[in-house]
Structure formats: structure tokens, C-alpha cells
Design a protein around this motif. Structure first.
Motif: not given
Length: 193
Positions: A80-97
């Protein structure tokens, strides 16, 4: 603010469980309520969730939700902490987030979603009741965002390190929505009878 509302509900359930578990001697002085630590809040919330998850439901939707909820709740803090550091988030993952932002009652944007992941305990603090407290338009937005998405497709994206976590979140959202819909249908049938 939905986030405060949800945490207030957890706190209320937590306090109820504490009060029920602690008999007061008749000569005890009543002390002002002390703020619970996050660990105690989480333990009480987990106990409450376990009690609620043990509700005998025989529908497929409930079984699927239990499985994906357990899988999501077992996600380790590092992922979960690694997710907080992500830079290039794919569009489909953005929808979930963005849907996760709705669940937590924060502004719906990628930055807020990644910020939520900085507190793994809070990030995991979602449940079926969270969906019950959504406004109809929030429910519709989440449904619209996740319906076309496929968790296997998200998970297969090896370029995105947090793909497995986001796929688990998508599974949780879809299973939660399905169970929520089933419960509404059962309630409507009961009201019609």
C-alpha cells in the motif's frame, strides 16, 4: 464529510464493543472517554467486521465478497505504501483509485488517492457498510467507473508495480457493489411482501 462520518461510525461501534466487554463495578467513578489508539480502533473495527462477516448469507455475492474482502484486508503495508509513491498510473487504475477517494470521502483525484495510501490502516478501512452510506450519485459513479474494467487485465500490466493491489481493489469494489445490489433487491422483495 463522508470520511469523518465513516470513522465516527467505526468509533461508535468500537466504543459499543468496549463498553459491552468491560463490566463496571457499582462503585466505579465514571471517567471521561479517552481517545482510542489507532491500533485499538483497528482491532475493534476488525472484531466488528468479523462479527458482521459471520452473518449467515447463502448467496453467491456474499461468498465472493467475503473472499475478496479477506484478500484485500490481508494486503501488507509495504504494498500500500508503494502505491503512494507511484508516478505513472495507467488510466484504468486511475478509475479504481478515484473510486477509493469516493469511499473515503475525499476529493476525487489521483493525488488524493495516492495520499490515502500513505496510511495503510486507513486505506484498508472500508467495508460493505461503506457502500451503504454512499449517496446514489456516488454509487452510480463508482458503478460506471468499474463496470468496464477487468482486474486480470490490470494485474497483467507488468509496467505498473502496484497493479496487483489495484486489481484487488477493483475486485473488492465489484464484489461489494454486487452484494449491495443483492441486498437492495432482497429488501425490495421483503417490502413488497
Amino acid at each position: 464529510d463522508k470520511r469523518t462520518h465513516t470513522h465516527a461510525q467505526v468509533h461508535t461501534h468500537t466504543r459499543t464493543l468496549e463498553i459491552m466487554a468491560t463490566p463496571a463495578p457499582s462503585d466505579a467513578k465514571v471517567e471521561p472517554e479517552k481517545k482510542m489508539t489507532k491500533a485499538k480502533q483497528r482491532a475493534a473495527a476488525d472484531a466488528f467486521a468479523d462479527r458482521m462477516n459471520s452473518t449467515p448469507a447463502t448467496c453467491d455475492e456474499a461468498e465472493v465478497f467475503r473472499k475478496v474482502d479477506d484478500t484485500f484486508k490481508e494486503t501488507n503495508d509495504d504494498k500500500i505504501l508503494a502505491l503512494s509513491a507511484e508516478k505513472d498510473v495507467p488510466a484504468n487504475c486511475r478509475e479504481v483509485l478515484e473510486c477509493w477517494c469516493i469511499l473515503h470521502g475525499v476529493p476525487v483525484n489521483l493525488e488524493e488517492a495516492l495520499s490515502l495510501a500513505k496510511d495503510p490502516e486507513d486505506f484498508r478501512l472500508v467495508g460493505q457498510s461503506t457502500l451503504n452510506y454512499l449517496k446514489p450519485e456516488e454509487h452510480a459513479t463508482i458503478t460506471e467507473k468499474v463496470s468496464p474494467l477487468d482486474s486480470k487485465e490490470i494485474e497483467a500490466d507488468t509496467s505498473f508495480k502496484s497493479a496487483g493491489l489495484v486489481a484487488s481493489m477493483l475486485d473488492w469494489l465489484k464484489a461489494g457493489l454486487a452484494l449491495n445490489q443483492w441486498a437492495k433487491e432482497m429488501q425490495a422483495k421483503g417490502d413488497a411482501a
